[in-house]
Design a protein around this motif. Structure first.
Motif, short mmCIF file in Angstrom:
data_model
loop_
_atom_site.label_atom_id
_atom_site.label_comp_id
_atom_site.label_asym_id
_atom_site.label_seq_id
_atom_site.Cartn_x
_atom_site.Cartn_y
_atom_site.Cartn_z
N VAL A 1 7.76 23.33 -11.75
CA VAL A 1 8.47 24.59 -11.56
C VAL A 1 8.35 24.95 -10.08
N GLY A 2 9.45 25.32 -9.46
CA GLY A 2 9.39 25.68 -8.04
C GLY A 2 10.77 25.97 -7.49
N THR A 3 10.86 25.98 -6.15
CA THR A 3 12.10 26.24 -5.45
C THR A 3 12.63 24.94 -4.86
N PHE A 4 13.88 24.63 -5.12
CA PHE A 4 14.54 23.41 -4.66
C PHE A 4 15.04 23.60 -3.23
N TYR A 5 14.71 22.64 -2.37
CA TYR A 5 15.25 22.63 -1.00
C TYR A 5 15.86 21.26 -0.73
N SER A 6 17.08 21.25 -0.22
CA SER A 6 17.78 19.99 0.03
C SER A 6 17.42 19.37 1.37
N ALA A 7 16.71 20.11 2.24
CA ALA A 7 16.36 19.61 3.57
C ALA A 7 14.93 20.00 3.90
N SER A 8 14.37 19.34 4.92
CA SER A 8 12.99 19.61 5.31
C SER A 8 12.83 20.94 6.03
N SER A 9 13.91 21.45 6.62
CA SER A 9 13.89 22.76 7.28
C SER A 9 15.31 23.30 7.29
N PRO A 10 15.48 24.61 7.52
CA PRO A 10 16.83 25.19 7.53
C PRO A 10 17.74 24.57 8.59
N GLU A 11 17.16 24.09 9.69
CA GLU A 11 17.96 23.51 10.77
C GLU A 11 18.34 22.05 10.50
N ALA A 12 17.57 21.36 9.65
CA ALA A 12 17.80 19.94 9.39
C ALA A 12 18.92 19.75 8.37
N GLY A 13 19.53 18.59 8.42
CA GLY A 13 20.56 18.24 7.44
C GLY A 13 19.91 17.90 6.11
N PRO A 14 20.68 17.90 5.03
CA PRO A 14 20.12 17.57 3.71
C PRO A 14 19.64 16.12 3.65
N TYR A 15 18.64 15.87 2.81
CA TYR A 15 18.13 14.51 2.63
C TYR A 15 19.24 13.61 2.11
N VAL A 16 19.97 14.08 1.11
CA VAL A 16 21.06 13.30 0.51
C VAL A 16 22.26 14.19 0.23
N GLN A 17 23.42 13.54 0.14
CA GLN A 17 24.66 14.21 -0.24
C GLN A 17 25.33 13.34 -1.30
N VAL A 18 26.36 13.86 -1.94
CA VAL A 18 27.11 13.04 -2.89
C VAL A 18 27.65 11.83 -2.13
N GLY A 19 27.39 10.65 -2.67
CA GLY A 19 27.83 9.41 -2.03
C GLY A 19 26.73 8.72 -1.24
N SER A 20 25.60 9.41 -1.02
CA SER A 20 24.49 8.80 -0.28
C SER A 20 23.87 7.68 -1.09
N LYS A 21 23.50 6.60 -0.41
CA LYS A 21 22.78 5.48 -1.03
C LYS A 21 21.29 5.80 -0.93
N VAL A 22 20.54 5.58 -2.03
CA VAL A 22 19.11 5.83 -2.05
C VAL A 22 18.37 4.61 -2.58
N GLN A 23 17.14 4.46 -2.13
CA GLN A 23 16.22 3.46 -2.66
C GLN A 23 15.20 4.20 -3.51
N SER A 24 14.37 3.45 -4.24
CA SER A 24 13.42 4.09 -5.14
C SER A 24 12.42 4.99 -4.40
N GLN A 25 12.10 4.66 -3.15
CA GLN A 25 11.13 5.45 -2.38
C GLN A 25 11.79 6.51 -1.50
N SER A 26 13.11 6.64 -1.55
CA SER A 26 13.83 7.61 -0.72
C SER A 26 13.51 9.03 -1.15
N VAL A 27 13.21 9.90 -0.18
CA VAL A 27 13.00 11.32 -0.46
C VAL A 27 14.38 11.95 -0.62
N VAL A 28 14.60 12.65 -1.74
CA VAL A 28 15.90 13.25 -2.01
C VAL A 28 15.90 14.78 -1.85
#
Length: 158
Positions: free
Chosen positions: A89-116
């Protein structure tokens, strides 16, 4: 007070057991875990020793919107899709900071160890990994949204 990892282990144990309700009290702190449905969804009911801001967030957490659940269930029916769920339970954040871009977007390729994404719980920022290789098909939550244990966050085409 229990550490986040210990709480995660308790949730998993209760989730896999026949216990419907579990309460833990220690030094004025109280954590209550309950199964809400036949699917054994477990939630943190109350944290009485937490700072007032955390208590308010837990008590004011919005109920999941049924339309989003129906949409997520329809996507799950596709056997090629893997859902990445919230481990807490918690708050979801798509990026590491408000200034940074999101870790992933629709269409992004990810590996099993990728931070999403990051899920923040009690001022601890927990990086969530994809745990599967593939392509992000859909992002099911909004940045800053409160999420529950087991709630689907992403759909990945493996």
């Amino acid at each position: 007070m229990l550490k986040i990892q210990e709480i995660r282990e308790l949730i998993k144990l209760i989730d896999n057991s026949t216990i419907d309700k579990f309460t833990y009290e220690h030094d004025g702190s109280k954590i209550e875990l309950r199964k809400r449905t036949q699917e054994a969804e477990t939630v943190v009911q109350s944290v009485t020793a937490a700072p007032p801001a955390v208590q308010e967030r837990v008590q004011q957490a919005p109920a999941p919107v049924q339309q989003e659940e129906v949409k997520a269930e329809q996507k799950q029916e596709d056997t090629n899709l893997h859902k990445i769920t919230s481990p807490m339970v918690g708050t979801f954040y798509s990026a590491s900071s408000p200034e940074a871009g999101p870790y992933v977007q629709v269409g992004s390729k990810v590996q099993s160890q990728s931070v999403v994404c990051i899920v923040e719980a009690m001022k601890l920022f927990n990086e969530i990994e994809a745990e599967v290789s593939g392509e992000i098909v859909e992002i099911l939550v909004e940045n800053g949204q409160l999420v529950e244990y087991g709630q689907p966050l992403f759909l990945v085409k493996a």
